[in-house]
Design an enzyme around this catalytic site. Structure first.
Site, PDB file in Angstrom:
ATOM      1  N   ASN A  79       2.264  -9.111   1.383  1.00 58.92           N
ATOM      2  CA  ASN A  79       3.647  -9.385   1.781  1.00 58.92           C
ATOM      3  C   ASN A  79       4.274  -8.092   2.266  1.00 58.92           C
ATOM      4  O   ASN A  79       3.974  -7.021   1.729  1.00 58.92           O
ATOM      5  CB  ASN A  79       4.425  -9.904   0.561  1.00 58.92           C
TER       6      ASN A  79
ATOM      7  N   HIS B 136       7.849  -6.176   2.506  1.00 58.77           N
ATOM      8  CA  HIS B 136       9.171  -6.245   1.881  1.00 58.77           C
ATOM      9  C   HIS B 136       9.998  -5.042   2.352  1.00 58.77           C
ATOM     10  O   HIS B 136       9.514  -3.907   2.316  1.00 58.77           O
ATOM     11  CB  HIS B 136       9.034  -6.221   0.353  1.00 58.77           C
TER      12      HIS B 136
ATOM     13  N   SER C   6       7.667  -1.751   2.295  1.00 59.53           N
ATOM     14  CA  SER C   6       6.420  -1.716   1.520  1.00 59.53           C
ATOM     15  C   SER C   6       5.567  -2.920   1.887  1.00 59.53           C
ATOM     16  O   SER C   6       6.089  -4.015   2.130  1.00 59.53           O
ATOM     17  CB  SER C   6       6.710  -1.819   0.013  1.00 59.53           C
TER      18      SER C   6
ATOM     19  N   ASP D  35       7.898  -9.912  -5.364  1.00 57.17           N
ATOM     20  CA  ASP D  35       7.950  -8.541  -4.832  1.00 57.17           C
ATOM     21  C   ASP D  35       7.421  -7.520  -5.837  1.00 57.17           C
ATOM     22  O   ASP D  35       7.810  -6.343  -5.808  1.00 57.17           O
ATOM     23  CB  ASP D  35       9.393  -8.152  -4.420  1.00 57.17           C
TER      24      ASP D  35
HETATM   25  C1  GRF Z   1      11.461  -8.219   7.603  1.00 57.40           C
HETATM   26  O1  GRF Z   1      12.417  -7.235   7.315  1.00 57.40           O
HETATM   27  C2  GRF Z   1      10.537  -8.402   6.434  1.00 57.40           C
HETATM   28  O2  GRF Z   1      10.276  -7.228   5.745  1.00 57.40           O
HETATM   29  C3  GRF Z   1      11.355  -9.322   5.562  1.00 57.40           C
HETATM   30  O3  GRF Z   1      11.974 -10.220   6.456  1.00 57.40           O
HETATM   31  C4  GRF Z   1      12.101  -9.600   7.728  1.00 57.40           C
HETATM   32  C5  GRF Z   1      11.391 -10.495   8.681  1.00 57.40           C
HETATM   33  O4  GRF Z   1      11.532 -10.105   9.982  1.00 57.40           O
HETATM   34  N1  GRF Z   1      10.557  -9.906   4.553  1.00 57.40           N
HETATM   35  P1  GRF Z   1      10.664 -10.803  11.115  1.00 57.40           P
HETATM   36  O5  GRF Z   1      10.770 -12.315  10.928  1.00 57.40           O
HETATM   37  O6  GRF Z   1       9.255 -10.310  11.006  1.00 57.40           O
HETATM   38  O7  GRF Z   1      11.329 -10.378  12.400  1.00 57.40           O
END
Ligand code: GRF
Length: 218
Positions: free
Chosen positions: A113, A115, A142, A151
Site C-alpha cells: 500500500n 500511504h 511510505s 497503515d
Molecule cells: C495518494 O496520495 C495515495 O498515497 C493515497 O491516496 C492518494 C491517491 O492518489 N493513498 P491517486 O489516486 O494515485 O492519484
C-alpha cells in the site's frame, strides 16, 4: 504479450484519480520493466483511474462496495476478482477501503500500500492537514506491506519532502504526490526483481532484514 512474458503480474486497486496507477503504467511501458500491470480494480464506478487503464489497454473491473451487504462479502468477491488476474503482487494505490483480515491474509507478503505520510506518523486520513497542524518540518510518503493493522504493516521505503512556510494542504499534498510517483514504481520493481520479501513480520531486502525503511529515490 508473448507467451514467454515472465514479467511480474501486478493488479492495482484504486478508488479515484489513479495518478499512482499512471506512474506504474508508465514504468511498465519501459522495455526494461520487470513488471506489468495485468488488471485494475476500482471500488468506485466512473473514476479517472479506470480511463487510465483503458487508455493503456489494461483490463479493468468495477466492484462497487455499495452493492454488497457487508465488508466480508465484498472482500470475498474482491479476492476472487483479483485472483482471476493471477497476480504476483497486489498494489493498493489510493484504494480507500479497509480490508478484512481474511483478505489481507490471503495476499500476505504479496500486497503493498502507498500511504501519504512518513509512517508510523499520521496513519489514517487527512495526513497532509495533520502534518501541517503538527508543525512538522518534513513530511512524505511510505510504501508498506499490508497487514491486518490499518497503515501499520512493515514499511519498505519512504520518500521525504520539506514542509515549507506557506504550505497549505493542497500544495503540500501535490509535493508529496509527485514523489509518490517515483517511490511506488521503484518498490514494485524491487519486488519484481525478487529483492524484497516479508518474512517474520519484517521487510527483507537483498536477503537481509531492514533496520528501518529505505529512503527513496536518489
Ligand atoms: C495518494 O496520495 C495515495 O498515497 C493515497 O491516496 C492518494 C491517491 O492518489 N493513498 P491517486 O489516486 O494515485 O492519484
Amino acid at each position: 504479450m508473448s507467451a514467454t512474458d515472465d514479467r511480474l503480474r501486478v493488479v492495482v486497486l484504486i478508488s479515484g484519480g489513479g495518478t499512482n496507477l499512471q506512474a506504474l503504467l508508465d514504468r511498465a511501458d519501459s522495455p526494461a520493466s520487470p513488471f506489468r500491470v495485468c488488471g485494475v480494480v476500482s471500488n468506485r464506478p466512473g473514476v479517472r483511474g479506470l480511463e487510465r487503464a483503458e487508455r493503456h489497454g489494461v483490463p479493468s473491473r468495477v466492484l462497487d462496495h455499495v452493492d454488497f451487504e457487508d465488508r466480508a462479502t465484498f472482500d470475498t468477491a474482491l479476492a476472487e476478482l483479483v485472483d482471476s488476474f493471477d497476480p504476483g503482487l497486489v498494489v493498493l494505490a489510493g484504494f480507500m477501503r479497509i480490508l478484512t483480515a481474511g483478505f489481507v491474509e490471503h495476499f500476505a507478503g504479496r500486497m503493498v500500500n502507498i500511504h501519504p505520510s512518513l509512517l508510523p506518523e499520521f496513519q489514517g486520513l487527512h495526513t497532509h492537514r495533520r502534518a501541517l497542524e503538527a508543525g512538522v518540518g518534513e513530511h512524505g510518503a511510505s510504501v508498506h506491506f499490508v497487514t491486518a493493522e490499518l497503515d501499520g504493516g512493515p514499511v519498505i521505503a519512504q520518500v521525504r519532502v520539506p514542509v515549507l512556510a506557506n504550505d497549505d494542504e493542497d500544495v503540500l499534498a501535490a509535493r508529496v504526490l509527485a514523489e509518490e510517483h517515483r517511490l511506488l514504481p521503484q518498490v514494485v520493481c524491487w519486488f519484481a526483481e525478487q529483492r524484497l520479501e516479508l518474512r517474520d513480520d519484517r521487510v527483507w531486502f537483498d536477503g537481509k532484514p531492514l533496520d528501518g525503511p529505505m529512503r527513496c529515490c536518489d
